[in-house]
Design a protein around this motif. Structure first.
Motif, PDB file in Angstrom:
ATOM      1  N   ALA A 213     110.056 136.868 -26.212  1.00 46.40           N
ATOM      2  CA  ALA A 213     108.418 136.657 -25.935  1.00 46.40           C
ATOM      3  C   ALA A 213     108.584 134.579 -26.636  1.00 46.40           C
ATOM      4  O   ALA A 213     109.299 134.236 -27.495  1.00 46.40           O
ATOM      5  N   VAL A 214     107.040 134.561 -25.750  1.00 49.23           N
ATOM      6  CA  VAL A 214     106.742 133.076 -26.136  1.00 49.23           C
ATOM      7  C   VAL A 214     105.807 132.230 -25.685  1.00 49.23           C
ATOM      8  O   VAL A 214     104.621 133.636 -25.511  1.00 49.23           O
ATOM      9  N   THR A 215     105.403 131.552 -27.074  1.00 48.30           N
ATOM     10  CA  THR A 215     103.640 131.060 -27.331  1.00 48.30           C
ATOM     11  C   THR A 215     103.605 129.811 -26.741  1.00 48.30           C
ATOM     12  O   THR A 215     104.624 128.798 -26.601  1.00 48.30           O
ATOM     13  N   VAL A 216     102.593 130.069 -25.304  1.00 47.12           N
ATOM     14  CA  VAL A 216     102.695 128.989 -24.600  1.00 47.12           C
ATOM     15  C   VAL A 216     100.997 128.805 -24.431  1.00 47.12           C
ATOM     16  O   VAL A 216      99.790 129.475 -24.348  1.00 47.12           O
ATOM     17  N   SER A 217     100.814 127.426 -24.319  1.00 47.79           N
ATOM     18  CA  SER A 217      99.146 126.445 -24.598  1.00 47.79           C
ATOM     19  C   SER A 217      99.274 125.854 -22.847  1.00 47.79           C
ATOM     20  O   SER A 217     100.455 124.998 -22.146  1.00 47.79           O
ATOM     21  N   VAL A 218      97.946 126.648 -22.321  1.00 49.63           N
ATOM     22  CA  VAL A 218      97.713 126.497 -21.055  1.00 49.63           C
ATOM     23  C   VAL A 218      96.554 125.346 -20.538  1.00 49.63           C
ATOM     24  O   VAL A 218      96.104 125.696 -21.174  1.00 49.63           O
ATOM     25  N   ASN A 219      97.028 124.258 -20.089  1.00 49.56           N
ATOM     26  CA  ASN A 219      95.427 123.508 -19.927  1.00 49.56           C
ATOM     27  C   ASN A 219      95.266 123.577 -18.606  1.00 49.56           C
ATOM     28  O   ASN A 219      95.954 123.544 -17.762  1.00 49.56           O
ATOM     29  N   SER A 228      91.676 124.555 -22.902  1.00 49.37           N
ATOM     30  CA  SER A 228      93.087 125.225 -23.531  1.00 49.37           C
ATOM     31  C   SER A 228      93.107 126.381 -23.901  1.00 49.37           C
ATOM     32  O   SER A 228      92.223 126.620 -24.871  1.00 49.37           O
ATOM     33  N   GLU A 229      94.567 127.163 -23.810  1.00 52.33           N
ATOM     34  CA  GLU A 229      93.960 128.771 -23.929  1.00 52.33           C
ATOM     35  C   GLU A 229      95.601 128.478 -24.323  1.00 52.33           C
ATOM     36  O   GLU A 229      96.619 127.996 -23.977  1.00 52.33           O
ATOM     37  N   GLN A 230      96.162 129.811 -25.263  1.00 50.32           N
ATOM     38  CA  GLN A 230      96.933 129.991 -25.761  1.00 50.32           C
ATOM     39  C   GLN A 230      97.282 131.647 -25.633  1.00 50.32           C
ATOM     40  O   GLN A 230      96.414 132.743 -25.434  1.00 50.32           O
ATOM     41  N   ALA A 231      98.347 131.429 -24.922  1.00 52.22           N
ATOM     42  CA  ALA A 231      98.703 133.083 -24.701  1.00 52.22           C
ATOM     43  C   ALA A 231      99.683 133.268 -25.222  1.00 52.22           C
ATOM     44  O   ALA A 231     101.061 132.547 -25.158  1.00 52.22           O
ATOM     45  N   THR A 232      99.890 135.004 -25.585  1.00 50.48           N
ATOM     46  CA  THR A 232     101.732 135.312 -25.692  1.00 50.48           C
ATOM     47  C   THR A 232     102.065 136.131 -24.156  1.00 50.48           C
ATOM     48  O   THR A 232     101.219 137.371 -24.346  1.00 50.48           O
ATOM     49  N   PHE A 233     103.267 135.614 -24.250  1.00 49.11           N
ATOM     50  CA  PHE A 233     104.069 136.846 -23.369  1.00 49.11           C
ATOM     51  C   PHE A 233     105.417 136.955 -22.962  1.00 49.11           C
ATOM     52  O   PHE A 233     105.893 136.192 -24.734  1.00 49.11           O
ATOM     53  N   VAL A 234     105.480 138.135 -23.451  1.00 50.75           N
ATOM     54  CA  VAL A 234     106.543 138.358 -23.605  1.00 50.75           C
ATOM     55  C   VAL A 234     107.486 139.267 -22.065  1.00 50.75           C
ATOM     56  O   VAL A 234     106.661 140.071 -21.393  1.00 50.75           O
ATOM     57  N   LYS A 235     108.828 139.382 -22.641  1.00 50.53           N
ATOM     58  CA  LYS A 235     109.461 140.318 -21.821  1.00 50.53           C
ATOM     59  C   LYS A 235     109.764 141.588 -22.099  1.00 50.53           C
ATOM     60  O   LYS A 235     110.450 141.910 -23.095  1.00 50.53           O
ATOM     61  N   ILE A 236     108.941 142.709 -21.083  1.00 52.58           N
ATOM     62  CA  ILE A 236     109.498 143.961 -21.360  1.00 52.58           C
ATOM     63  C   ILE A 236     110.329 144.793 -19.833  1.00 52.58           C
ATOM     64  O   ILE A 236     109.861 144.634 -18.605  1.00 52.58           O
ATOM     65  N   GLY A 237     111.503 145.025 -20.169  1.00 52.67           N
ATOM     66  CA  GLY A 237     112.485 145.343 -19.641  1.00 52.67           C
ATOM     67  C   GLY A 237     112.543 143.704 -18.390  1.00 52.67           C
ATOM     68  O   GLY A 237     113.530 142.941 -18.381  1.00 52.67           O
ATOM     69  N   ASN A 238     112.501 144.145 -16.877  1.00 53.62           N
ATOM     70  CA  ASN A 238     112.840 142.765 -16.599  1.00 53.62           C
ATOM     71  C   ASN A 238     111.372 141.981 -15.318  1.00 53.62           C
ATOM     72  O   ASN A 238     111.084 141.305 -15.095  1.00 53.62           O
ATOM     73  N   ARG A 239     109.919 142.094 -16.501  1.00 58.75           N
ATOM     74  CA  ARG A 239     109.209 141.650 -16.017  1.00 58.75           C
ATOM     75  C   ARG A 239     108.524 141.372 -17.364  1.00 58.75           C
ATOM     76  O   ARG A 239     108.479 141.311 -18.564  1.00 58.75           O
ATOM     77  N   ALA A 245      96.387 139.685 -21.157  1.00 60.29           N
ATOM     78  CA  ALA A 245      95.612 140.459 -19.790  1.00 60.29           C
ATOM     79  C   ALA A 245      95.806 142.144 -20.319  1.00 60.29           C
ATOM     80  O   ALA A 245      94.730 142.087 -20.204  1.00 60.29           O
ATOM     81  N   MET A 246      96.185 142.114 -21.024  1.00 65.33           N
ATOM     82  CA  MET A 246      96.348 143.683 -21.213  1.00 65.33           C
ATOM     83  C   MET A 246      94.966 143.996 -22.393  1.00 65.33           C
ATOM     84  O   MET A 246      94.078 144.728 -22.021  1.00 65.33           O
ATOM     85  N   GLU A 247      94.463 143.083 -22.929  1.00 67.05           N
ATOM     86  CA  GLU A 247      93.063 142.814 -23.696  1.00 67.05           C
ATOM     87  C   GLU A 247      92.566 143.101 -23.079  1.00 67.05           C
ATOM     88  O   GLU A 247      90.906 143.886 -23.512  1.00 67.05           O
ATOM     89  N   ASP A 248      91.934 141.811 -22.096  1.00 67.53           N
ATOM     90  CA  ASP A 248      91.121 141.745 -20.864  1.00 67.53           C
ATOM     91  C   ASP A 248      91.162 143.403 -20.371  1.00 67.53           C
ATOM     92  O   ASP A 248      89.921 143.486 -20.473  1.00 67.53           O
TER      93      ASP A 248
END
Length: 261
Positions: A213-219, A228-239, A245-248
């Motif tokens: 899991a990683v938290t990324v700040s995207v400009n 600027s947005e902040q989003a959390t990306f998680v690795k599930i399996g190989n993806r 995005a799940m919330e949206d």
């Protein structure tokens, strides 16, 4: 003529040695000498069946050194062509390998790991691509949408595409979105990862294992409008998936897609 008995040098045409009286040997005629010589050569000549010239069995490198071609020109031409073909294949194989390695390096640098997910997160909205956005969620999440909202993957893609069109028309700008990745923080604490797994279970009733899991700040620069947005990306399996995005997607499905807008 020399007498064979006493060694006396007799006159050229003498028949008897003047010294000892022995009969002198007659000189051999040319024909007799040729006949005798031929007989000697025949005795010493090798048998025709076992005869072979030395160079016919000489080593290949010796033949090349002496400039002797043991094979006919057509055979040599084919050998040269095959050698050229093998060399060309090796060159092509080396070039392909180098291209693959370069592509892998570029992919790792620009899209390695979560970076591809960040790209889909921004460009999915910018290009109004529901397919890119749906690629940010695990398969178990799509099963949740189908069970909860009676919708299919294709319908979800279509709803997200129309949602992005509406958003870009009313809130976006005419310019294309560009972005850069700012501060990045990897989540290594086991309790925090467990909390993310619990969140997925509570919100979407899915049970998954998060490997990273990683938290990324995207400009983001949307045609001159910067945010600027902040989003959390998680690795599930190989993806690599995006929690935002799940919330949206869930929000759009709750409101029956673009019809609400």
């Amino acid at each position: 003529m020399k007498c064979e008995h006493c060694g006396y040098d007799a006159p050229e045409r003498a028949v008897i040695c003047p010294e000892c009286g022995e009969i002198l040997p007659r000189p051999k005629k040319a024909e007799e000498e040729e006949t005798e010589k031929a007989a000697v050569q025949k005795k010493t000549a090798p048998d025709a069946d076992s005869f072979s010239m030395p160079f016919l069995s000489a080593p290949a490198d010796l033949e090349k050194a002496d400039g002797i071609a043991a094979e006919d020109p057509e055979v040599l031409r084919r050998q040269k062509q095959e050698k050229t073909t093998r060399l060309t294949r090796r060159i092509v194989a080396a070039a392909v390998t180098a291209a693959v390695v370069l592509a892998a390096v570029l992919y790792y640098v620009f899209f390695g790991g979560y970076k591809l997910a960040v790209y889909r997160y921004v460009k999915g909205v910018d290009r109004e691509s529901g397919s890119m956005y749906v690629a940010l969620v695990p398969d178990a999440y799509m099963d949740y949408l189908e069970t909860t909202y009676s919708t299919t993957r294709r319908e979800v893609k279509s709803m997200m595409q129309d949602y992005f069109k509406y958003w870009n028309k009313n809130y976006g700008t005419d310019g294309r979105m560009s972005y850069d990745i700012g501060k990045t923080e990897e989540i290594t604490d086991a309790d925090e990862i467990s909390a993310l797994e619990s969140e997925l279970k509570t919100d979407y009733n899915i049970t998954v294992e998060i490997k990273k899991a990683v938290t990324v700040s995207v400009n983001i620069d949307d045609g001159g409008t910067k945010a600027s947005e902040q989003a959390t990306f998680v690795k599930i399996g190989n993806r690599w998936c995006c929690m935002k995005a799940m919330e949206d997607i869930d929000f759009v499905c709750q409101n029956d897609g673009y019809n609400v807008w």
